[in-house]
Design a protein around this motif. Structure first.
Motif, short mmCIF file in Angstrom:
data_model
loop_
_atom_site.label_atom_id
_atom_site.label_comp_id
_atom_site.label_asym_id
_atom_site.label_seq_id
_atom_site.Cartn_x
_atom_site.Cartn_y
_atom_site.Cartn_z
N ILE A 155 0.86 -1.18 0.00
CA ILE A 155 0.00 0.00 0.00
C ILE A 155 0.90 1.23 0.00
CG2 ILE A 155 -1.76 1.31 1.25
CD1 ILE A 155 -2.65 -1.35 2.52
N GLY A 156 0.62 2.16 -0.91
CA GLY A 156 1.40 3.38 -1.00
C GLY A 156 0.54 4.61 -0.79
N VAL A 157 1.17 5.69 -0.34
CA VAL A 157 0.48 6.96 -0.11
C VAL A 157 1.28 8.06 -0.80
CG1 VAL A 157 -0.47 8.55 1.59
CG2 VAL A 157 -0.28 6.12 2.15
N ILE A 158 0.60 8.84 -1.66
CA ILE A 158 1.24 9.93 -2.39
C ILE A 158 0.64 11.25 -1.93
CG2 ILE A 158 1.65 10.96 -4.66
CD1 ILE A 158 1.21 8.15 -5.88
N GLY A 159 1.49 12.22 -1.63
CA GLY A 159 0.99 13.54 -1.25
C GLY A 159 2.08 14.37 -0.62
N ASP A 160 1.71 15.56 -0.17
CA ASP A 160 2.71 16.43 0.46
C ASP A 160 3.28 15.76 1.70
OD1 ASP A 160 1.25 17.83 3.01
OD2 ASP A 160 -0.16 17.37 1.40
N SER A 161 4.55 16.04 1.99
CA SER A 161 5.25 15.32 3.05
C SER A 161 4.58 15.44 4.40
CB SER A 161 6.72 15.72 3.15
OG SER A 161 6.94 17.04 2.81
N GLU A 162 4.01 16.58 4.71
CA GLU A 162 3.36 16.75 6.01
C GLU A 162 2.14 15.84 6.16
OE1 GLU A 162 1.95 20.53 8.37
OE2 GLU A 162 3.52 21.05 6.91
N SER A 163 1.43 15.63 5.07
CA SER A 163 0.22 14.79 5.12
C SER A 163 0.53 13.30 5.09
CB SER A 163 -0.70 15.12 3.94
OG SER A 163 -1.20 16.43 4.04
N VAL A 164 1.60 12.89 4.41
CA VAL A 164 1.85 11.45 4.24
C VAL A 164 2.73 10.83 5.32
CG1 VAL A 164 1.51 11.56 1.75
CG2 VAL A 164 3.82 11.70 2.66
N ILE A 165 3.50 11.64 6.03
CA ILE A 165 4.50 11.10 6.96
C ILE A 165 3.89 10.19 8.03
CG2 ILE A 165 4.55 13.04 8.59
CD1 ILE A 165 7.59 11.15 7.20
N GLY A 166 2.70 10.51 8.50
CA GLY A 166 2.07 9.69 9.54
C GLY A 166 1.73 8.28 9.06
N PHE A 167 1.54 8.12 7.77
CA PHE A 167 1.22 6.80 7.24
C PHE A 167 2.41 5.84 7.33
CE2 PHE A 167 -1.96 9.53 5.30
CZ PHE A 167 -3.10 8.79 5.47
N ARG A 168 3.60 6.40 7.36
CA ARG A 168 4.81 5.57 7.51
C ARG A 168 4.77 4.83 8.85
NH1 ARG A 168 9.76 8.63 6.04
NH2 ARG A 168 9.25 7.88 3.97
N ALA A 169 4.23 5.50 9.88
CA ALA A 169 4.17 4.91 11.22
C ALA A 169 3.31 3.66 11.28
CB ALA A 169 3.66 5.95 12.23
N VAL A 170 2.36 3.53 10.37
CA VAL A 170 1.52 2.34 10.36
C VAL A 170 1.96 1.34 9.29
CG1 VAL A 170 -0.48 3.42 11.44
CG2 VAL A 170 -0.26 3.47 8.96
N GLY A 171 3.14 1.55 8.74
CA GLY A 171 3.73 0.57 7.84
C GLY A 171 3.46 0.75 6.36
N LEU A 172 2.86 1.85 5.98
CA LEU A 172 2.61 2.08 4.55
C LEU A 172 3.82 2.75 3.91
CD1 LEU A 172 -1.07 3.39 4.65
CD2 LEU A 172 -0.24 1.05 4.63
N ASP A 173 3.99 2.53 2.62
CA ASP A 173 5.07 3.20 1.88
C ASP A 173 4.60 4.59 1.50
OD1 ASP A 173 6.51 0.84 2.03
OD2 ASP A 173 5.95 0.18 0.01
N VAL A 174 5.39 5.59 1.83
CA VAL A 174 4.99 6.97 1.53
C VAL A 174 5.88 7.56 0.45
CG1 VAL A 174 4.02 7.34 3.83
CG2 VAL A 174 6.36 7.99 3.40
N PHE A 175 5.25 8.40 -0.37
CA PHE A 175 5.93 9.04 -1.49
C PHE A 175 5.60 10.54 -1.46
CE2 PHE A 175 5.11 4.65 -2.44
CZ PHE A 175 6.34 4.21 -2.90
N PRO A 176 6.42 11.31 -0.74
CA PRO A 176 6.18 12.75 -0.68
C PRO A 176 6.26 13.36 -2.08
CG PRO A 176 7.78 12.09 0.98
CD PRO A 176 7.57 10.92 0.07
N CYS A 177 5.23 14.12 -2.43
CA CYS A 177 5.16 14.68 -3.79
C CYS A 177 4.12 15.79 -3.79
CB CYS A 177 4.75 13.57 -4.75
SG CYS A 177 4.45 14.13 -6.42
N GLU A 178 4.45 16.89 -4.46
CA GLU A 178 3.48 17.97 -4.63
C GLU A 178 3.32 18.36 -6.09
OE1 GLU A 178 3.67 21.17 -1.75
OE2 GLU A 178 4.82 19.87 -0.40
N ASP A 179 4.14 17.82 -6.96
CA ASP A 179 4.13 18.14 -8.37
C ASP A 179 3.24 17.15 -9.13
OD1 ASP A 179 5.18 19.36 -10.86
OD2 ASP A 179 6.10 17.38 -11.11
#
Length: 108
Positions: free
Chosen positions: A4-28
């Motif tokens: 499971i991956g999460v794409i979005g601005d770093s402030e919004s996605v960082i918390g998803f890392r804590a529950v084991g999801l792969d995060v992809f900070p991106c605003e473009d």
């Protein structure tokens, strides 16, 4: 095994890392479209994307609308939500648990 991956601005996605999801900070939007293609070709069954960014890459998301995988689900971000993201989360929960769950308010 699917991911499971999460794409979005770093402030919004960082918390998803804590529950084991792969995060992809991106605003473009161009980068988000590239990430969607990359994750869809990989082992990702679910791709959550912040709804503001999702609105900017609708055409890319629509390419996967009729595919079994991945499910691409817009979710609310830190700035607040238009309501579409919360409706998408609500529908996903309804499908998963078989019941409607009201999330903090009278979201229609």
């Amino acid at each position: 095994m699917y991911k499971i991956g999460v794409i979005g601005d770093s402030e919004s996605v960082i918390g998803f890392r804590a529950v084991g999801l792969d995060v992809f900070p991106c605003e473009d939007p161009a980068e988000a479209a590239r990430l969607i293609r990359e994750l869809a070709e990989g082992e990702y069954a679910i791709i959550y994307i912040m709804e503001g960014l999702a609105a900017q890459v609708e055409k890319e998301i629509d390419k996967y609308k009729d595919s079994r995988l991945p499910a691409i689900i817009p979710i609310p971000n830190k700035e607040g939500a238009s309501g579409n993201g919360m409706r998408n989360v609500r529908e996903a929960v309804k499908r998963a648990v078989g019941a409607d769950i009201l999330f903090g308010g009278n979201d229609k």
